[in-house]
Design a protein around this motif. Structure first.
Motif, short mmCIF file in Angstrom:
data_model
loop_
_atom_site.label_atom_id
_atom_site.label_comp_id
_atom_site.label_asym_id
_atom_site.label_seq_id
_atom_site.Cartn_x
_atom_site.Cartn_y
_atom_site.Cartn_z
N SER A 55 0.82 -1.22 0.00
CA SER A 55 0.00 0.00 0.00
C SER A 55 0.85 1.26 0.00
CB SER A 55 -0.94 0.01 1.22
OG SER A 55 -0.20 -0.02 2.41
N ILE A 56 0.20 2.38 -0.34
CA ILE A 56 0.85 3.69 -0.37
C ILE A 56 0.20 4.58 0.70
CG2 ILE A 56 1.31 5.76 -1.75
CD1 ILE A 56 1.04 3.93 -4.27
N ILE A 57 1.03 5.23 1.50
CA ILE A 57 0.52 6.15 2.52
C ILE A 57 0.56 7.57 1.95
CG2 ILE A 57 0.83 7.03 4.87
CD1 ILE A 57 2.40 4.43 5.49
N LYS A 58 -0.59 8.18 1.83
CA LYS A 58 -0.67 9.54 1.28
C LYS A 58 0.03 10.53 2.21
CE LYS A 58 -3.15 10.86 -1.78
NZ LYS A 58 -2.84 11.20 -3.19
N GLU A 59 0.77 11.46 1.61
CA GLU A 59 1.45 12.50 2.39
C GLU A 59 0.64 13.80 2.34
OE1 GLU A 59 5.58 13.13 1.53
OE2 GLU A 59 5.98 11.00 1.26
N PRO A 60 0.86 14.69 3.31
CA PRO A 60 0.24 16.02 3.23
C PRO A 60 0.68 16.71 1.95
CG PRO A 60 1.27 15.67 5.38
CD PRO A 60 1.71 14.52 4.51
N LEU A 61 -0.16 17.59 1.42
CA LEU A 61 0.19 18.33 0.20
C LEU A 61 1.48 19.11 0.44
CD1 LEU A 61 -0.96 18.92 -2.66
CD2 LEU A 61 -1.91 21.03 -1.70
N GLY A 62 2.49 18.84 -0.38
CA GLY A 62 3.79 19.50 -0.21
C GLY A 62 4.84 18.59 0.39
N GLY A 63 4.42 17.36 0.78
CA GLY A 63 5.38 16.41 1.35
C GLY A 63 5.25 16.28 2.85
N ALA A 64 5.85 15.23 3.40
CA ALA A 64 5.74 14.94 4.84
C ALA A 64 6.27 16.08 5.70
CB ALA A 64 6.49 13.65 5.16
N HIS A 65 7.26 16.82 5.18
CA HIS A 65 7.88 17.90 5.96
C HIS A 65 6.97 19.13 6.09
CE1 HIS A 65 8.84 18.62 1.75
NE2 HIS A 65 8.92 19.90 2.04
N SER A 66 5.97 19.22 5.20
CA SER A 66 5.10 20.40 5.22
C SER A 66 4.09 20.35 6.36
CB SER A 66 4.37 20.55 3.88
OG SER A 66 3.48 19.46 3.68
N ASN A 67 3.80 19.16 6.85
CA ASN A 67 2.89 18.99 8.00
C ASN A 67 3.27 17.70 8.71
OD1 ASN A 67 0.77 18.62 9.84
ND2 ASN A 67 -0.75 19.52 8.45
N ARG A 68 4.27 17.79 9.58
CA ARG A 68 4.81 16.61 10.23
C ARG A 68 3.77 15.84 11.05
NH1 ARG A 68 10.86 16.76 12.14
NH2 ARG A 68 11.85 17.44 10.22
N GLU A 69 2.96 16.57 11.81
CA GLU A 69 1.98 15.92 12.69
C GLU A 69 1.00 15.07 11.87
OE1 GLU A 69 3.02 19.07 13.07
OE2 GLU A 69 4.18 18.55 14.86
#
Length: 317
Positions: free
Chosen positions: A262-276
């Motif tokens: 499976s693929i885990i969707k990241e926040p828009l802009g990448g994981a670093h854009s919204n860590r929580e």
């Protein structure tokens, strides 16, 4: 915040937005409409850029200097319940490979993963996330401890590869990785693998065998990096973008080839854009994966895991 080359239009719009807001604060001019207009443009530009990323751009995002690393995820998911364990009981404690016990809700897990540094000093301390043989042997020791106490294992993969130095080869780098792959196929507890950044070569495979293998949206998993592939085939790094396309290394490619689950969707802009938000999504994915396999007997776990990997690369004509 640092911006990659393809993120420059976002940076420019953000700067325009901040300037407009500052003018409104420093003067009596009403700039509300202008700010809203720029904010709308910014939102549209973000969607346009991040919905159409090339494989090479995803590789760049996976290496973003602000991207969270293994310890960030563990601390974000487990809070203060994480207890780090050290040493392979043979040579030394490899700082590039970390592991220990942690809890998600009331369930204990053995967490293992490569750790990178966030500045020059810590990058050297962590050897840029490239583990030595003792790192893989530490990981195996922790997995065996988890098996002994019936605890599920969660591995977080983020490495440019195993350390290729002469001393690593002298101490049996290849054997250590091969041993881990063998032992992980027959470990009698659930194994959940999450690719959180770079998943390169045998360095990733050394902790990458699992009942459930997941990738964050902007990560890559391949036998070789695009730069190295380009330098071998074209004797230059200039063709790294072409190599990234040809290697089929993105999460979507890996899912299509049935090499991950499976693929885990990241926040828009990448994981670093919204860590929580990224931490919460990884946490939920781990819980879901564990719920799917927690009731299987040790024999069933091993049988299904072996079958899963034996079926990889099989094509019917």
């Amino acid at each position: 915040m640092e911006y990659l080359d393809f993120e420059q239009p976002i940076k420019e719009l953000k700067e325009q937005y901040e300037k407009a807001c500052n003018i409104g604060e420093e003067s009596e001019v009403d700039v509300t409409a202008t700010c809203k207009q720029i904010e709308k443009k910014l939102s549209e530009k973000k969607k346009e850029i991040y919905k159409n990323l090339t494989p090479w751009q995803r590789v760049q995002l996976s290496r973003h200097p602000n991207r969270p690393y293994t310890l960030d995820y563990i601390n974000g998911i487990c809070g203060d319940t994480f207890l780090e364990l050290h040493g392979d009981r043979n040579v030394r404690d490899d700082k590039a490979m970390i592991g220990g016990l942690g809890k998600i809700d009331e369930q204990s897990y053995m967490f293992i993963g490569q750790q990178k540094g966030f500045n020059t000093k810590t990058r050297q301390y962590r050897n840029f996330g490239m583990a030595n043989p003792e790192g893989y042997r530490k990981a195996l020791r922790l997995m065996k401890s988890a098996e002994k106490f019936g605890l599920p294992v969660v591995t977080l993969v983020d490495t440019p590869g195993a350390y290729p130095g002469l001393e690593a080869e002298e101490r049996g780098q290849g054997e250590a990785i091969a041993r881990n792959i063998l032992e992980m196929t027959r470990l009698k507890v659930p194994i959940i693998v999450v690719i959180i950044g770079e998943g390169a070569s045998g360095g990733a495979l050394g902790i990458g065998v699992g009942d459930r293998v997941m990738m964050l949206e902007n990560t890559w998993y391949s036998v070789i990096s695009p730069e190295s592939c380009s330098s071998i085939l074209w004797r230059s790094w200039e063709y790294k973008e072409t190599a990234a396309e040809a290697l089929k290394l993105t999460a979507a490619d890996m899912k299509k080839q049935k090499l991950i689950d499976s693929i885990i969707k990241e926040p828009l802009g990448g994981a670093h854009s919204n860590r929580e938000e990224a931490f919460e999504k990884v946490k939920k994915s781990i819980i879901k994966a564990f719920d799917e396999i927690k009731n299987l007997s040790p024999e069933e776990l091993v049988e299904k895991r072996m079958e899963k990997y034996l079926n990889m690369g099989v094509f019917k004509g």
